[in-house]
Design a protein around this motif. Structure first.
Motif, PDB file in Angstrom:
ATOM      1  N   ALA A   1       0.825  -1.209   0.000  1.00 33.57           N
ATOM      2  CA  ALA A   1       0.000   0.000   0.000  1.00 33.57           C
ATOM      3  C   ALA A   1       0.862   1.264   0.000  1.00 33.57           C
ATOM      4  CB  ALA A   1      -0.947   0.001   1.205  1.00 33.57           C
ATOM      5  N   THR A   2       2.033   1.211   0.634  1.00 32.44           N
ATOM      6  CA  THR A   2       2.948   2.361   0.655  1.00 32.44           C
ATOM      7  C   THR A   2       3.337   2.759  -0.761  1.00 32.44           C
ATOM      8  OG1 THR A   2       3.885   1.548   2.737  1.00 32.44           O
ATOM      9  CG2 THR A   2       5.145   3.237   1.559  1.00 32.44           C
ATOM     10  N   TRP A   3       3.786   1.762  -1.526  1.00 33.82           N
ATOM     11  CA  TRP A   3       4.284   2.054  -2.880  1.00 33.82           C
ATOM     12  C   TRP A   3       3.140   2.360  -3.840  1.00 33.82           C
ATOM     13  CZ3 TRP A   3       8.680   3.204  -1.410  1.00 33.82           C
ATOM     14  CH2 TRP A   3       9.383   2.427  -0.492  1.00 33.82           C
ATOM     15  N   LEU A   4       1.961   1.789  -3.593  1.00 34.17           N
ATOM     16  CA  LEU A   4       0.812   2.084  -4.449  1.00 34.17           C
ATOM     17  C   LEU A   4       0.347   3.521  -4.260  1.00 34.17           C
ATOM     18  CD1 LEU A   4      -1.185  -1.253  -4.040  1.00 34.17           C
ATOM     19  CD2 LEU A   4      -0.003  -0.451  -6.100  1.00 34.17           C
ATOM     20  N   VAL A   5       0.283   3.963  -3.005  1.00 33.74           N
ATOM     21  CA  VAL A   5      -0.099   5.354  -2.743  1.00 33.74           C
ATOM     22  C   VAL A   5       0.932   6.303  -3.356  1.00 33.74           C
ATOM     23  CG1 VAL A   5      -0.321   7.120  -0.923  1.00 33.74           C
ATOM     24  CG2 VAL A   5      -1.432   4.883  -0.651  1.00 33.74           C
ATOM     25  N   LEU A   6       2.198   5.987  -3.159  1.00 32.95           N
ATOM     26  CA  LEU A   6       3.267   6.841  -3.673  1.00 32.95           C
ATOM     27  C   LEU A   6       3.257   6.877  -5.205  1.00 32.95           C
ATOM     28  CD1 LEU A   6       5.313   8.541  -2.200  1.00 32.95           C
ATOM     29  CD2 LEU A   6       6.979   6.677  -2.401  1.00 32.95           C
ATOM     30  N   ALA A   7       3.057   5.721  -5.830  1.00 33.93           N
ATOM     31  CA  ALA A   7       2.995   5.664  -7.297  1.00 33.93           C
ATOM     32  C   ALA A   7       1.782   6.426  -7.811  1.00 33.93           C
ATOM     33  CB  ALA A   7       2.942   4.211  -7.761  1.00 33.93           C
ATOM     34  N   GLY A   8       0.655   6.273  -7.130  1.00 31.39           N
ATOM     35  CA  GLY A   8      -0.544   7.003  -7.530  1.00 31.39           C
ATOM     36  C   GLY A   8      -0.311   8.501  -7.529  1.00 31.39           C
ATOM     37  N   LEU A   9       0.379   8.982  -6.504  1.00 31.65           N
ATOM     38  CA  LEU A   9       0.643  10.418  -6.391  1.00 31.65           C
ATOM     39  C   LEU A   9       1.721  10.886  -7.366  1.00 31.65           C
ATOM     40  CD1 LEU A   9       0.489  10.730  -2.492  1.00 31.65           C
ATOM     41  CD2 LEU A   9      -0.920  12.045  -4.087  1.00 31.65           C
ATOM     42  N   ILE A  10       2.880  10.218  -7.363  1.00 31.60           N
ATOM     43  CA  ILE A  10       4.040  10.742  -8.098  1.00 31.60           C
ATOM     44  C   ILE A  10       4.015  10.376  -9.588  1.00 31.60           C
ATOM     45  CG2 ILE A  10       6.567  10.573  -8.252  1.00 31.60           C
ATOM     46  CD1 ILE A  10       6.665  10.616  -5.241  1.00 31.60           C
ATOM     47  N   ILE A  11       3.321   9.296  -9.945  1.00 31.48           N
ATOM     48  CA  ILE A  11       3.190   8.944 -11.370  1.00 31.48           C
ATOM     49  C   ILE A  11       1.819   9.374 -11.908  1.00 31.48           C
ATOM     50  CG2 ILE A  11       3.168   7.044 -13.046  1.00 31.48           C
ATOM     51  CD1 ILE A  11       5.016   5.498 -11.121  1.00 31.48           C
ATOM     52  N   GLY A  12       0.769   9.020 -11.145  1.00 32.17           N
ATOM     53  CA  GLY A  12      -0.588   9.278 -11.624  1.00 32.17           C
ATOM     54  C   GLY A  12      -0.950  10.744 -11.718  1.00 32.17           C
ATOM     55  N   LYS A  13      -0.520  11.536 -10.736  1.00 36.15           N
ATOM     56  CA  LYS A  13      -0.869  12.971 -10.739  1.00 36.15           C
ATOM     57  C   LYS A  13      -0.323  13.697 -11.968  1.00 36.15           C
ATOM     58  CE  LYS A  13      -3.043  14.305  -6.794  1.00 36.15           C
ATOM     59  NZ  LYS A  13      -4.260  15.132  -6.739  1.00 36.15           N
ATOM     60  N   PRO A  14       0.995  13.636 -12.223  1.00 36.65           N
ATOM     61  CA  PRO A  14       1.523  14.372 -13.384  1.00 36.65           C
ATOM     62  C   PRO A  14       0.926  13.902 -14.704  1.00 36.65           C
ATOM     63  CG  PRO A  14       3.300  13.698 -11.915  1.00 36.65           C
ATOM     64  CD  PRO A  14       2.072  12.989 -11.459  1.00 36.65           C
ATOM     65  N   ILE A  15       0.781  12.574 -14.875  1.00 32.66           N
ATOM     66  CA  ILE A  15       0.227  12.054 -16.139  1.00 32.66           C
ATOM     67  C   ILE A  15      -1.218  12.514 -16.312  1.00 32.66           C
ATOM     68  CG2 ILE A  15      -0.484   9.948 -17.338  1.00 32.66           C
ATOM     69  CD1 ILE A  15       1.990   8.578 -16.172  1.00 32.66           C
ATOM     70  N   GLY A  16      -2.015  12.379 -15.241  1.00 31.39           N
ATOM     71  CA  GLY A  16      -3.421  12.761 -15.329  1.00 31.39           C
ATOM     72  C   GLY A  16      -3.602  14.243 -15.577  1.00 31.39           C
ATOM     73  N   ILE A  17      -2.843  15.071 -14.849  1.00 30.10           N
ATOM     74  CA  ILE A  17      -2.967  16.523 -15.014  1.00 30.10           C
ATOM     75  C   ILE A  17      -2.514  16.960 -16.398  1.00 30.10           C
ATOM     76  CG2 ILE A  17      -1.939  18.714 -14.237  1.00 30.10           C
ATOM     77  CD1 ILE A  17      -2.148  17.588 -11.356  1.00 30.10           C
ATOM     78  N   LEU A  18      -1.424  16.360 -16.910  1.00 33.86           N
ATOM     79  CA  LEU A  18      -0.958  16.691 -18.264  1.00 33.86           C
ATOM     80  C   LEU A  18      -1.986  16.275 -19.313  1.00 33.86           C
ATOM     81  CD1 LEU A  18       1.203  17.598 -20.304  1.00 33.86           C
ATOM     82  CD2 LEU A  18       2.143  15.270 -20.203  1.00 33.86           C
ATOM     83  N   ALA A  19      -2.492  15.043 -19.221  1.00 33.04           N
ATOM     84  CA  ALA A  19      -3.404  14.526 -20.240  1.00 33.04           C
ATOM     85  C   ALA A  19      -4.707  15.326 -20.274  1.00 33.04           C
ATOM     86  CB  ALA A  19      -3.690  13.052 -19.976  1.00 33.04           C
ATOM     87  N   PHE A  20      -5.330  15.510 -19.129  1.00 35.39           N
ATOM     88  CA  PHE A  20      -6.613  16.216 -19.092  1.00 35.39           C
ATOM     89  C   PHE A  20      -6.436  17.707 -19.352  1.00 35.39           C
ATOM     90  CE2 PHE A  20      -8.042  12.272 -17.621  1.00 35.39           C
ATOM     91  CZ  PHE A  20      -9.418  12.264 -17.413  1.00 35.39           C
TER      92      PHE A  20
END
Length: 432
Positions: free
Chosen positions: A333-352
């Protein structure tokens, strides 16, 4: 920069101190820390944890408090997370409410369209990464962590704003864009908490108490005095209510609303939200962190100023009671939360953000580049406060909750990544 630093010290420095103390305490004397967190303050039949749930949370040694003759127990943890944090969320809701309702509000009109799209990306991106990686790790891991999907959607407004100004400079349009995104993210987070993370069996009839209190206090102490003061320049009724009764009617209505939320099964920390829009507010928005707000005399701003120091102390105890995670608890769960934030945030914000700015032709603020959205995404990946809060309600006390909280704490790494990203993508600082 002083104004921003002042805000961060007001709202976040004590929070960090509390979190650091908790980490040291939990890793040196874990049992005493957890017994401190779940210490029973009041045995009763109305508010708090059920006795059975508390026994599991407290762990070994709970029987020394018996025999148990009530249905519930108010613990230190419940007092802070479920009751006192309602004031923190009320302040967040105040900023969202003013941004939406007031003239010049930052979430009104076309200028807010692209940031709102980017906000959606900053939520869907982390959810997709979190759940996608969890599914990749296998069904057992997925089933264990799936309910924490909302943890990496959060953005800590104070820290993100501070880092945003360090990376872009105070005058860069990306800073305002980031602030709009963070406020909208907070609003969406409040909705997610209300809908997806109830604290017990839903009893929606109790919400009639909450909304009845909101309608009643608005009608009697806001609308009616103004109605009676029509065509009277000295506004005697409004002045009487303001000077004599002050915030007391709203505090009483807030207590009723909080109890309604607690009994309805929705998270009681959201219990003051129906009351915030009923309080007399300013006629225009100056924006969060605006120095002008300190001189406004409307009741809503005065209440916010009065709550400033109490909320600082509340956030200290929030950090103390929620960040005490043993380092051995680091897990999937530690790495999933961290990946969601540090990978998912930039990709999602850039794409949308790109989709809104280019194909939909909504544009981005003058002086901003599309690539700046990536840097904004890294800055917005600092989840901390709200991520910790969601982790505490998404999972029961135990290994998975502890691991998820560690991910929220580790999201501070996004600050360093943001500064590096600003250098790599050649952000030109604008200080005016």
């Amino acid at each position: 920069m002083y104004k921003v630093w002042n805000f961060v010290t007001n709202y976040s420095l004590l929070l960090i101190i509390g979190a650091v103390i908790a980490l040291v305490w939990a890793n040196t004397a874990g049992d005493s820390y957890h017994h401190f967190v779940e210490y029973p303050l009041w045995w009763n039949d109305h508010i708090g944890l059920t006795i059975d749930y508390w026994k599991k949370a407290y762990g070994e040694g709970y029987d020394k408090f018996g025999p148990f003759e009530t249905e519930k127990v108010l613990t230190f943890h419940y007092l802070v997370n479920d009751l006192l944090m309602a004031f923190f969320f009320a302040i967040a809701a105040k900023e969202v409410w003013e941004a939406v309702i007031l003239k010049n509000g930052s979430l009104r009109g076309r200028k807010a369209a692209t940031p709102l799209f980017a906000t959606a990306g900053g939520m869907f991106g982390p959810i997709a990464v979190y759940l996608g990686l969890a599914a990749f790790l296998g069904s057992d891991t997925y089933n264990a962590v799936a309910n924490g999907w909302a943890i990496p959607t959060a953005t800590d407004i104070a820290f993100s704003y501070l880092i945003g100004r360090l990376v872009f400079g105070a005058g860069h349009p990306a800073v305002r864009f980031l602030l709009l995104l963070a406020i909208a993210d907070d609003a969406a987070g409040l909705i997610i908490l209300a809908i997806f993370y109830p604290t017990g069996d839903l009893a929606p009839a109790w919400l009639l108490l909450s909304f009845g209190a909101a309608i009643g206090v608005y009608a009697l102490f806001n609308w009616l005095p103004r109605r009676m003061d029509r065509h009277k320049q000295d506004r005697p009724n409004s002045t009487f209510v303001r000077q004599t009764l002050s915030f007391w009617p709203y505090l009483i209505a807030g207590a009723l609303s909080w109890y309604g939320f607690a009994q309805s099964g929705l998270h009681p920390a959201l219990g003051l939200l129906p009351i915030v829009p009923t309080i007399p507010h300013a006629d225009r928005a100056f924006g969060i962190f605006s120095a002008a707000e300190q001189h406004l005399t409307d009741l809503l701003n005065m209440i916010e100023h009065a709550l400033k120091h109490p909320v600082e102390i509340i956030l200290f105890f929030f950090g103390l009671l929620n960040a005490g995670v043993e380092f051995k608890s680091i897990g999937d769960a530690t790495w999933l939360v961290l990946a969601g934030l540090i990978i998912g945030k930039p990709i999602g914000i850039l794409a949308f953000g790109w989709f809104a700015a280019r194909p939909l032709k909504l544009g981005i603020p003058e002086g901003m580049r599309i690539i700046d959205l990536v840097v904004i995404g890294f800055v917005a990946a600092i989840g901390f406060t709200v991520s910790l809060f969601v982790a505490s309600v998404a999972f029961p006390p135990g290994e998975v909750q502890a691991a998820a909280k560690m991910g929220a704490l580790f999201s501070f790494a996004a600050a360093g990544i943001s500064i590096i990203a600003g250098i790599v993508f050649r952000v030109k600082k604008q200080h005016h």
